[in-house]
Design an enzyme around this catalytic site. Structure first.
Site, PDB file in Angstrom:
ATOM      1  N   HIS B 256       2.780  41.654 -31.912  1.00 23.23           N
ATOM      2  CA  HIS B 256       2.901  42.471 -30.686  1.00 23.23           C
ATOM      3  C   HIS B 256       3.441  43.861 -31.000  1.00 23.23           C
ATOM      4  O   HIS B 256       4.238  44.415 -30.245  1.00 23.23           O
ATOM      5  CB  HIS B 256       3.805  41.765 -29.663  1.00 23.23           C
ATOM      6  CG  HIS B 256       3.161  40.574 -29.019  1.00 23.23           C
ATOM      7  ND1 HIS B 256       2.180  40.684 -28.071  1.00 23.23           N
ATOM      8  CD2 HIS B 256       3.326  39.242 -29.219  1.00 23.23           C
ATOM      9  CE1 HIS B 256       1.775  39.470 -27.694  1.00 23.23           C
ATOM     10  NE2 HIS B 256       2.450  38.574 -28.384  1.00 23.23           N
ATOM     11  N   ASP B 320       6.763  36.008 -31.304  1.00 26.79           N
ATOM     12  CA  ASP B 320       5.725  35.114 -30.790  1.00 26.79           C
ATOM     13  C   ASP B 320       4.325  35.563 -31.182  1.00 26.79           C
ATOM     14  O   ASP B 320       4.084  36.721 -31.522  1.00 26.79           O
ATOM     15  CB  ASP B 320       5.813  35.056 -29.264  1.00 26.79           C
ATOM     16  CG  ASP B 320       5.714  36.435 -28.632  1.00 26.79           C
ATOM     17  OD1 ASP B 320       6.295  37.394 -29.202  1.00 26.79           O
ATOM     18  OD2 ASP B 320       5.043  36.580 -27.605  1.00 26.79           O
ATOM     19  N   GLU B 321       3.435  34.616 -31.122  1.00 28.65           N
ATOM     20  CA  GLU B 321       1.997  34.865 -31.171  1.00 28.65           C
ATOM     21  C   GLU B 321       1.541  35.748 -32.323  1.00 28.65           C
ATOM     22  O   GLU B 321       0.670  36.585 -32.155  1.00 28.65           O
ATOM     23  CB  GLU B 321       1.532  35.502 -29.842  1.00 28.65           C
ATOM     24  CG  GLU B 321       1.739  34.602 -28.649  1.00 28.65           C
ATOM     25  CD  GLU B 321       1.110  35.175 -27.380  1.00 28.65           C
ATOM     26  OE1 GLU B 321       0.487  34.396 -26.642  1.00 28.65           O
ATOM     27  OE2 GLU B 321       1.251  36.380 -27.131  1.00 28.65           O
ATOM     28  N   ASN B 322       2.144  35.573 -33.456  1.00 29.96           N
ATOM     29  CA  ASN B 322       1.618  36.281 -34.623  1.00 29.96           C
ATOM     30  C   ASN B 322       0.648  35.354 -35.343  1.00 29.96           C
ATOM     31  O   ASN B 322       1.054  34.382 -35.971  1.00 29.96           O
ATOM     32  CB  ASN B 322       2.759  36.681 -35.555  1.00 29.96           C
ATOM     33  CG  ASN B 322       2.232  37.201 -36.874  1.00 29.96           C
ATOM     34  OD1 ASN B 322       1.120  37.731 -36.935  1.00 29.96           O
ATOM     35  ND2 ASN B 322       3.011  37.034 -37.925  1.00 29.96           N
ATOM     36  N   GLU B 372       8.470  30.213 -31.698  1.00 31.82           N
ATOM     37  CA  GLU B 372       7.877  30.265 -33.038  1.00 31.82           C
ATOM     38  C   GLU B 372       8.921  30.497 -34.129  1.00 31.82           C
ATOM     39  O   GLU B 372       8.663  30.217 -35.304  1.00 31.82           O
ATOM     40  CB  GLU B 372       6.829  31.383 -33.124  1.00 31.82           C
ATOM     41  CG  GLU B 372       5.525  31.062 -32.423  1.00 31.82           C
ATOM     42  CD  GLU B 372       5.473  31.623 -31.014  1.00 31.82           C
ATOM     43  OE1 GLU B 372       6.548  31.743 -30.397  1.00 31.82           O
ATOM     44  OE2 GLU B 372       4.375  31.921 -30.535  1.00 31.82           O
TER      45      GLU B 372
END
Lengths: 676, 676
Positions: B256, B320-322, B372
């Site tokens: 992000h 998050d969300e890597n 995460e």
């Protein structure tokens, strides 16, 4: 055939009337405000679709940021999903192409002229300065029209520039503090009406609103914790600058100084006086002591600190409404006056002002002040801010006096929007007065300023007091004086008023917030009906003597939900007057619709759960309903019996009383109707 | 007599039901939210009149300021003109008497307990800390009731304290920047619901919103000019502190990170990649390069600059969300992983997080991150922010996993209010999960956080997405778990939702602004009718794939005027379901009223001047009207002919299609009715 000829004649006559009024006939089609200097129509149309783009010829200056805001407003208003959300640099075939020559320095006398040319597929904006260009962008936003299928910019050529270089709004943040967000949205709205001066009334008896690092007690003891930090001030000044708006600050001295003296009582004229932040409204006695050298040391240090926050060349020192009572009561002051040959308190105030002017000069500021500062020794570099006119005992107004005396002047008398008068009242006053000025004198009229005194407004209601009336006054300041057709102004003001919501102006939405608070319900339709015909009482009938309301009294009452120029009230009066002159079935039907609206409104109102605030309204509403029932019968041809007449009188008696500081504006015309 | 006995039995039965639900019967009378731990009624009443006063036992701390705001809200709500607008110090017979022992330090674990005792003529608030006292003041404001003649505080004794110490709201200011005024009014609203953590999501692919003096390109190139200065941040932190709200900032790394990398591309994982502020929504690839030592130098300097702005002990690093796509594409990164024995990108991120944790430690910050970050090497001092549950493939949710692993954790999964689900959906989820935790594990559940992701909201609409649903979730965080009666919650939520307007929350008023913009008219009644039964499509049906909307697309569409939990929709469904089970004349009448409302709505709608946006609505509305006409006939006993059946199918087909990203929530129940 004859009918057609008559029709044609009527049309010609109509246009002639419009021309007599100096109003361009395009003002029937385009809802521009302020109305531009020159406008011609052509057959082009530029449609707004997803390929919409904006191009500028220079990233420096104010246009880049303004163009981004422009695109957001355009997409939000139209719902069009544009592919490009930011302006291009020198894109030839952009939908909107903006060209300007130089970045303006925001001081008195910026070139704000611009041209808008709607050609085949492009809208061109040409301007000498970036400020002119952003004025043009506002015009383009007003040119957006629509049909069932599309939004488009109508085909016109406009050449525009302002009549006056000073087009201001004063906001008093002393009586009621206003958060930055309120100021910012009002600055946006000002810019949308091409206004260019924000006069920030920062101190008064009820509060000193500037952080002072040199004299911290000023904001600590003089503001109830509601003040602007230096960062806040820089933020507002920078925000205004981006909109091409000058910020002229006012620190009101030597009177209106209770807040200052609450912090530093030793600077006051009356020893031992218990200075306390004022909670009421009016003219009070606390005054700086003009014979105390410490006062000038204080002002010097204070201005040394504050003036750099405000890049404008002018600084407003107030100077109004000092009755000098505490001077009269101070023996030392009296002795000083005698010694110095000062015959009156007015002379003493001049003595004070001259010293103040010298201090300001040190900090490269020119002085501006309310018209009381105009005395024989005041240098002609000062700007006189005229607030007194006929009603204040000045037959020609102090503006005329000022310009005849060689001063530059700005008019505010007649633009006191806190008085809750009709837009027409303000709109028809010309800053250059009654035409008795020479050309040279008229040149010294810099323009006008709308004054929003805040005794009776909070951040919840201030927008509905300023807008939309200020839009019409802004037109007075910008457009040529011949633009003064009232009906046409009202017609244009309606969509303009709605568009102000894009900028966050809360006149409509906060009316409803107040009504929901009164009813404790989401169903406010019955009270909304009432706000259509009730207006806050005018001038200073509300808050008689300044002691009905304290600064912390509730401003969430029915009056606070009502506006000047109540819309149904205006339309009803027009229809009724027209009906009385020449009755017709359609007018009768229209009138009956209004009466039925009020009858239904009352019936809906009864469904609400009662509380003390709806209780205040109930009887009035009931009488309006009863009167409406009678009126419908009379319209339907029924004669009024003696008994009914008595009931009518009873209703009228109640309805004549103010309803929570409002008045039923249709009552006089209904009385007229019933008495015929 | 028998009737009375039955009535009594029914009453007892009713109470038993309520007790089974764990709900105190007083929750039928008092609209408190969150519902307090203990409450008893007494016969006292304290009236609110002009003599109303507040007394505090200590001017230090937060109560003095809170009491002033309290008085303003009280007078604005009631319209009472109090003589004293400021609190007294130790005034014995004050209307509200507040006593607290000490001023709290705003960190995790503040004592927020308080008591409210309504005695004969006084309301007493007792608390250990000033924060407890201001929580009590909010309760008193909710205790205000009224009858036709007066406002009064109902007679109760309350002992209250929160179930969870972490009751948060996250606002994402990256996808759409939010002005300070929006944050402040939401902080006020949070405090009114006794929430105590503002999680400030300050950076993401779409923007880096913090001014950096050390790395100025961050805000210059990474924010489109929309960022918070250090002064702004201090302002918000101080504002929150006064409300007893902690501010936990989040700088989201290593993923992000598009906005960061737009400013400093050399820190990215993919050489030569053209980093540009993201305009779409979703998960993107730009990621900090974990093997570049300069990245840690950068983060160290950045945190050295930023962490002092935030006095809270915790700092949220996102995480998050890597998906690691750019890591996979980077040869050097792959080599490094092999060399260091890091088997997965997850391991590599852990490597990154541990280094980050060391940096934060230097600045006395404890680490918090999205779930995460929970890997075997992550120290147990970190707080795990659980956002993934069943729907994201975690059968028990990551919260359970975290507390079982010995971490403290905060739950956000199930509180994603941007998904536009019903209040009931969120309300019924318990932060402590499904009851499978040991006592020790449950202790590690700190609480929950509502997450307001801002891909689809602007400052115009954010309030209506957060409120009123967040009020109900705040109750979940504060009240004992047995408080979960849905009907009762909805009943209390209605007045609470209205009262939020006192704090400037704009859910109702901005709905109307959007409708006026759509209609270009002040007459929005017909569209208001529609917002009663249309809700924005849920979860991520709106903005499929994240590419329907760009960040600068218009959010002034019909969907933006609609809410979750459309009120008529809810009531209609309830009535219809009840009617289908057991028809009655009164239910039939109620249903017919709804259908007539929609029929009339369409007829009114036709009176509006058409534009492209009303055009989008027209056909849907027409079909709703047609369907309503049929339903009225069926309710009145008419049989459906084949021809009509065909028409109905045609209507249903159209009405099943989304209407500008909304759905007609009453359609399924109408279909059910017509199919019976």
């Amino acid at each position: 055939m004859i009918k057609r000829i008559i029709n044609n004649l009527l049309t010609i006559l109509l246009f002639s009337v419009i021309m007599v009024n100096g109003q361009n006939k395009l003002s029937e089609t385009y809802n521009l405000m302020p109305w531009p200097k020159e406008i011609k129509e052509n057959n082009n149309k530029v449609y707004i679709n997803e390929d919409f783009t904006v191009s500028i010829n220079n990233k420096e200056g104010r246009v880049h940021g303004a163009a981004i805001k422009f695109i957001r407003r355009l997409t939000n208003r139209t719902g069009v999903f544009v592919k490009e959300g930011f302006p291009f640099l020198n894109k030839k075939n952009a939908t909107i192409k903006i060209t300007f020559n130089k970045v303006a320095d925001i001081q008195l006398n910026v070139d704000e002229s611009y041209e808008v040319l709607v050609t085949g597929k492009q809208v061109e904006i040409l301007a000498k300065t970036d400020v002119g260009a952003i004025r043009g962008l506002e015009t383009v936003l007003q040119l957006i029209r629509y049909n069932e299928n599309s939004f488009y910019v109508g085909g016109v050529t406009i050449k525009d520039s302002p009549r006056f270089i000073w087009r201001g709004l004063m906001i008093d943040v002393a009586r009621h503090y206003q958060p930055l967000s309120v100021l910012k949205r009002n600055l946006d709205a000002m810019a949308s009406m091409k206004m260019n001066v924000f006069h920030w009334h920062l101190s008064d008896d009820q509060g000193f609103r500037v952080e002072s690092k040199v004299f911290p007690k000023l904001h600590e003891l003089g503001s109830d914790g509601q003040y602007y930090t230096h960062e806040n001030i820089k933020d507002i000044v920078s925000y205004a600058n981006k909109l091409g708006i000058r910020v002229v600050p006012e620190i009101d001295v030597p009177g209106h100084a209770t807040a200052i003296l609450t912090a530093y009582p030793e600077l006051g004229s009356k020893k031992g006086y218990d200075y306390k932040i004022e909670r009421f409204s009016g003219v009070f006695h606390p005054t700086l002591n003009p014979i105390n050298p410490e006062v000038y040391v204080f002002l010097d240090k204070l201005f040394a600190e504050i003036t750099p926050l405000f890049p404008d060349n002018y600084f407003h020192i107030g100077g109004d409404e000092n009755e000098g009572k505490h001077w009269d009561e101070n023996h030392e002051v009296q002795k000083f006056k005698k010694k110095e040959g000062l015959n009156s308190n007015h002379d003493l105030q001049t003595f004070f002002n001259i010293k103040l002017q010298e201090i300001l000069k040190k900090y490269n500021k020119k002085l501006m002040g309310w018209d009381e500062i105009m005395t024989k020794d005041m240098p002609k570099t000062a700007i006189i801010h005229s607030w007194r006119g006929v009603n204040e005992g000045f037959k020609n107004g102090t503006l005329t006096e000022a310009v005849k005396n060689g001063y530059q002047a700005v008019l505010s008398n007649d633009y006191y929007i806190d008085r809750m008068q009709s837009v027409e009242h303000h709109y028809l006053f010309d800053p250059a007065g009654n035409g008795k000025l020479t050309k040279e004198e008229e040149k010294r009229v810099l323009g006008g300023e709308v004054t929003m005194w805040s005794e009776l407004v909070t951040s919840l209601t201030i927008d509905s007091r300023i807008w939309p009336r200020t839009a019409a006054i802004a037109e007075r300041f910008w457009s040529v004086k011949e633009v003064k057709n009232l009906e046409n102004m009202r017609k244009r003001l309606r969509p303009i008023s709605l568009q102000l919501e894009e900028l966050g102006i809360s006149h409509f939405k906060n009316r409803d917030v107040i009504l929901r608070n009164i009813t404790k319900s989401n169903d406010i339709s019955s009270l909304k009906v009432l706000t259509g015909v009730y207006e806050p009482v005018e001038i200073y009938t509300r808050n008689k003597g300044g002691t009905e309301y304290k600064s912390f009294s509730p401003f969430t009452l029915f009056a606070d939900a009502c506006f000047a120029d109540a819309i149904d009230g205006y339309n009803f009066k027009k229809t009724m007057n027209s009906y009385l002159k020449r009755p017709s079935v359609s007018k009768k039907k229209e009138l009956i619709n209004y009466f039925n609206k009020w009858i239904k409104g009352y019936n809906d109102f009864l469904k609400l759960q009662s509380n003390p605030n709806t209780g205040l309204i109930k009887n009035h509403y009931k009488k309006l309903k009863e009167l409406s029932l009678v009126c419908v019968e009379v319209l339907n041809g029924k004669k009024i019996t003696k008994k009914v007449k008595k009931e009518v009188n009873e209703c009228v008696k109640v309805l004549k009383e103010p309803l929570v500081d409002t008045e039923l504006v249709v009552l006089p015309v209904i009385e007229k109707f019933l008495n015929e």
